[in-house]
Scaffold this active site. Sequence first.
Site, short mmCIF file in Angstrom:
data_model
loop_
_atom_site.label_atom_id
_atom_site.label_comp_id
_atom_site.label_asym_id
_atom_site.label_seq_id
_atom_site.Cartn_x
_atom_site.Cartn_y
_atom_site.Cartn_z
CB CYS A 1 -0.93 0.16 1.24
SG CYS A 1 -2.11 -1.24 1.48
CG ASN B 1 2.26 1.06 3.80
OD1 ASN B 1 3.20 1.67 3.70
ND2 ASN B 1 2.21 -0.33 3.27
CE1 TYR C 1 11.26 -5.26 -7.51
CE2 TYR C 1 9.56 -5.54 -5.75
CZ TYR C 1 9.85 -5.38 -7.20
OH TYR C 1 8.96 -5.97 -7.99
N GLY D 1 1.06 0.14 -5.12
CA GLY D 1 -0.04 -0.81 -5.26
C GLY D 1 -0.94 -0.56 -6.39
#
Length: 474
Positions: A11, A111, A251, A37
Site C-alpha cells: 500500500c 500501510n 526493491y 499498489g
Amino acid sequence: MVSWDKPREECGIFGIAAHPEAARIAYLGLYALQHRGQESAGIVSSDRKKLRIEKGMGYVADIFSESRLERLHGDSALGHVRYSTAGSSTVRNAQPILIDCWRGSIALAHNGQLTNSAYLRHELERDGAIFHSTSDSEVILHLISRSRRRTLQEAFIEALGMVKGAFSLAMLTPEYLLVARDPRGFRPLSIGRLGESYVVASETCAFDLINAEYERDVEPGEVIRIEGNSLDSQSPLPKMKRAFCVFEHIYFSRPDSVVFGRNVYSSRREMGRFLAREHAVEADVVVPIPDSGVSAAIGYSQESGIPLEFGLIRNHYVGRTFIEPKQAIRNFGVKVKLNPVREIVDGKRIVLVDDSIVRGTTSRKIVHIVRAAGAKEIHMRITAPPVIAPCYYGIDIPTRHELIASAKSVEEICKFIDADSLGYLSLESMLAAAGDKESFCSACFTDHYPTDVGIDERQKNLFNQDSDLITPME
Ligand code: SF4
C-alpha cells in the site's frame, strides 16, 4: 496475467489538509505512489462537515475521472493505493475505509499488516461486530468505535495500543487528519509542506510531483494531528527497537524517494558497489534487470570497471491481462515484459544484476532469454542475501516452501536458474549500504523476526479457553 516473481508492496498513503485543491493533489500524490499498489485506489475528502469517497479497482489514472474528482469537495483529503496481502482483492477491501459510527464519520488508510488482527477480529465478531471487508485495517476502526475514551483521538491511540505488527496509518475526520506509525517503524511515512499546507505520504517521491518540501519522517510510535495549518505531535506508544523494512531500500520504494532518511538510489548503488567487491568476476558487460536492478548495476559497474549496458529492455505497458497465443511460446510471460538487446549480449560474458530471487522461476527464464540472445557466460549477482522466510509486516512474499532459498543452497539455486555463477550480497553489506545497520528489519533474510509473529495463533487458543475481554497485548 503476467506473473513476476517479486515480493509485492501492499500500500501507499497520501494525505493533505487545508488546501483548496485537496482531492486533486491527493490524486497526483497517489499517481506518484502507484508502484506501491496497483489493485485498487481511493480518495476521501472532507469539506469540514462531511466526508465523501470515491474508490475503485485498477490504476489511479483509470479510476479517477474528472467528474469523480469534482465530487470530492473540501480542503482535506486522504488517498490510498493498494495491493492486497491481508484480505482479498475486491472493491470492499479498497481503501480508505469510510465508516459512520457514534463518533461520526471516519476514514482510515493503512500501510502495513497487523500480526494480531485475526485474534482481535475473532473477539470482536464474537462480541457482535459486523465486518464489511476481509482487510485487517477494519479491525482498527472497530476498536476505535468501541473505545470508551472521551475523544476520537484518545480512542485512536487506545486502538493503536491494542494492535501489533506494522502500521503506517492516516485517519481523516471532517475536522482533522491523524497520522501514526507503529513503534518499530516498519513502513515509511513522511511529512511535507505544500505552501502552508501539510502533506503526508508513504514516499517522498509524492512530494516531488506536487512541488511539496519534505520536512521529516513521522517518528516510530508518533501520532500527529493536522488540523488546518497546524500540526500537533505526541508519542503515546511505547518505545521499541526500530525495525525499518530494508526491502524498501532494496526493491519497493522508488529510487528518487528518501526513505528512512536516506535516498533509495544511493542505497542501491552502494549495494552494487559492495556486490562487486564481494563477488568479482571477469566479464565484458554489466546488465541490469530493469527497473529495480538499474541503480545497483551502476554501482557494480563503477566499482568493477566493467561497462554498464542496458541489455534488457522492459515493456512498461504490459497490462494486467492479455490474450496469449494458443500455441505456447517459450518463456512468453517473461518475454512480454523483458527483451534482450542482441547487439549488446551476443558473444559477451554478462553480469546480470537483480535485487532478489524469490521462487527462482523468473530468474531462470531471464537467464534463458539472455542466453538465447547469444550471451557466452551469465553471472547472476543479487543485491541482497537469499530470501528464506515470509514477511508478516505488509510485504507479499510467498510461503516458506515456495522460496527457493529456504530449501536450496546457493550452488543449487545457481544450477536451477542455469547461470554460470551466482553471488548474493552479504547481510552485513546490505544493511551497511541501506544506512543505519541497527535500525532495520531483515527477517525475510535471517528468519529472526523483530516481533512475535505467532501471536494470532496463540491468542486464538487463549480465546478458545473463554477469554471475554479484549485487552492490550504485549
Ligand atoms: S520481513 Fe523482510 S519484507 Fe518484511 S518487513 Fe522485514 S525486511 Fe521487510
